[in-house]
Design a protein around this motif. Structure first.
Motif, PDB file in Angstrom:
ATOM      1  N   LEU A 121      -2.545  13.559  11.396  1.00 46.99           N
ATOM      2  CA  LEU A 121      -2.547  14.153  10.062  1.00 46.99           C
ATOM      3  C   LEU A 121      -2.344  13.102   8.971  1.00 46.99           C
ATOM      4  O   LEU A 121      -2.964  13.174   7.907  1.00 46.99           O
ATOM      5  N   LEU A 122      -1.486  12.123   9.229  1.00 48.35           N
ATOM      6  CA  LEU A 122      -1.191  11.098   8.224  1.00 48.35           C
ATOM      7  C   LEU A 122      -2.218   9.981   8.227  1.00 48.35           C
ATOM      8  O   LEU A 122      -2.326   9.227   7.260  1.00 48.35           O
ATOM      9  N   GLY A 123      -2.969   9.851   9.315  1.00 49.32           N
ATOM     10  CA  GLY A 123      -4.015   8.840   9.380  1.00 49.32           C
ATOM     11  C   GLY A 123      -3.489   7.467   9.751  1.00 49.32           C
ATOM     12  O   GLY A 123      -2.292   7.269   9.974  1.00 49.32           O
ATOM     13  N   PRO A 124      -4.376   6.483   9.812  1.00 49.59           N
ATOM     14  CA  PRO A 124      -4.011   5.155  10.307  1.00 49.59           C
ATOM     15  C   PRO A 124      -3.327   4.260   9.281  1.00 49.59           C
ATOM     16  O   PRO A 124      -3.017   3.107   9.594  1.00 49.59           O
ATOM     17  N   ALA A 160       2.396  -1.521  13.062  1.00 47.46           N
ATOM     18  CA  ALA A 160       1.625  -0.654  13.941  1.00 47.46           C
ATOM     19  C   ALA A 160       0.574  -1.449  14.715  1.00 47.46           C
ATOM     20  O   ALA A 160       0.011  -2.429  14.222  1.00 47.46           O
ATOM     21  N   VAL A 161       0.314  -1.004  15.952  1.00 48.55           N
ATOM     22  CA  VAL A 161      -0.678  -1.618  16.845  1.00 48.55           C
ATOM     23  C   VAL A 161      -1.681  -0.540  17.220  1.00 48.55           C
ATOM     24  O   VAL A 161      -1.298   0.557  17.655  1.00 48.55           O
ATOM     25  N   ALA A 162      -2.967  -0.837  17.045  1.00 47.78           N
ATOM     26  CA  ALA A 162      -4.001   0.171  17.249  1.00 47.78           C
ATOM     27  C   ALA A 162      -4.040   0.706  18.677  1.00 47.78           C
ATOM     28  O   ALA A 162      -4.294   1.894  18.900  1.00 47.78           O
ATOM     29  N   ASP A 163      -3.786  -0.159  19.663  1.00 42.48           N
ATOM     30  CA  ASP A 163      -3.768   0.267  21.061  1.00 42.48           C
ATOM     31  C   ASP A 163      -2.315   0.522  21.459  1.00 42.48           C
ATOM     32  O   ASP A 163      -1.549  -0.414  21.654  1.00 42.48           O
ATOM     33  N   PRO A 164      -1.909   1.782  21.599  1.00 42.67           N
ATOM     34  CA  PRO A 164      -0.495   2.049  21.885  1.00 42.67           C
ATOM     35  C   PRO A 164      -0.024   1.464  23.203  1.00 42.67           C
ATOM     36  O   PRO A 164       1.153   1.131  23.358  1.00 42.67           O
ATOM     37  N   PHE A 165      -0.942   1.304  24.158  1.00 43.88           N
ATOM     38  CA  PHE A 165      -0.537   0.809  25.468  1.00 43.88           C
ATOM     39  C   PHE A 165      -0.510  -0.707  25.533  1.00 43.88           C
ATOM     40  O   PHE A 165      -0.124  -1.290  26.553  1.00 43.88           O
TER      41      PHE A 165
END
Length: 227
Positions: A121-124, A160-165
């Protein structure tokens, strides 16, 4: 913090950052509670709109149980000033209500069921974060992070990191996170079973309130103080 089981994939994760990303705008890093002892809403000097996102409890099958479900079972109501302790009739942090819920809500972080919908909902744009330095077992992982705040209110800086893993932190959320333009802020107290979102854009709050994936209470300047 969060359950960390990863049943639902988050949209992004978090790494330690040597940059504070201008976190001073949040100083003195007020604990994210809906109202302080002076009956002021969290961050009300910066944002005109605020919503509470209520973390669910869980039944014996580990299925989410909303605050309003608990309220209906107990014959009480949930309003702007309802705390979880008041809802369940006890301030005992270990208490459960057999037949209603078997596990209390996750505290200190967004639960697995709540984090991805809110991120979507909040976006990137929400790329800046702060994580309380009191969480055990993270000191080595956070060694490269800048630290802001004083005394017990000290926080590691995150990005923040685009790939959570591929991230250092995947299933937990920061205590504070926001976009570079400071247009909104998310806050979860280190011992809170709810998360707050503040914004000057009423559409942001409306979108969160309308989401069927989130249990929310919108707060206004006339909302009652927490009991």
């Amino acid at each position: 913090m969060g359950s960390g089981e990863g049943a639902i994939r988050p949209l992004y994760g978090w790494d330690p950052s040597p940059d504070t990303h201008g976190a001073a705008w949040l100083s003195p890093y007020d604990h994210p509670v809906p109202f302080d002892r002076h009956v002021r809403r969290w961050l009300d000097s910066r944002f005109s709109h605020l919503v509470r996102i209520l973390h669910p409890a869980y039944d014996s099958a580990d299925q989410p149980v909303t605050w309003r479900q608990i309220a209906r079972t107990r014959g009480v109501t949930v309003d702007a000033g309802t705390s979880f302790g008041a809802l369940v009739g006890t301030q005992d942090p270990n208490a459960v209500l057999p037949g209603i819920f078997a596990r209390r809500p996750v505290d200190g972080s967004l639960p697995d069921e709540v984090m991805p919908p809110l991120q979507e909902l909040l976006g990137p744009s929400g790329t800046c974060g702060l994580l309380w330095t009191g969480y055990g077992g993270l000191s080595d992982a956070m060694a490269s992070a800048a630290v802001v705040g004083d005394g017990p209110q000290r926080y590691w800086s995150l990005r923040a990191v685009a790939d959570p893993f591929a991230a250092t932190i995947t299933y937990e959320s920061p205590n504070f996170w926001w976009p570079d333009d400071h247009s909104w802020c998310v806050g979860t107290g280190m011992d809170s079973v709810e998360t707050l979102v503040a914004s000057n854009d009423e559409d942001v709050i409306d979108t969160i309130v309308r989401s069927p994936a989130l249990e929310t209470i919108r707060l206004t300047t006339h909302s009652n103080r927490m009991p």
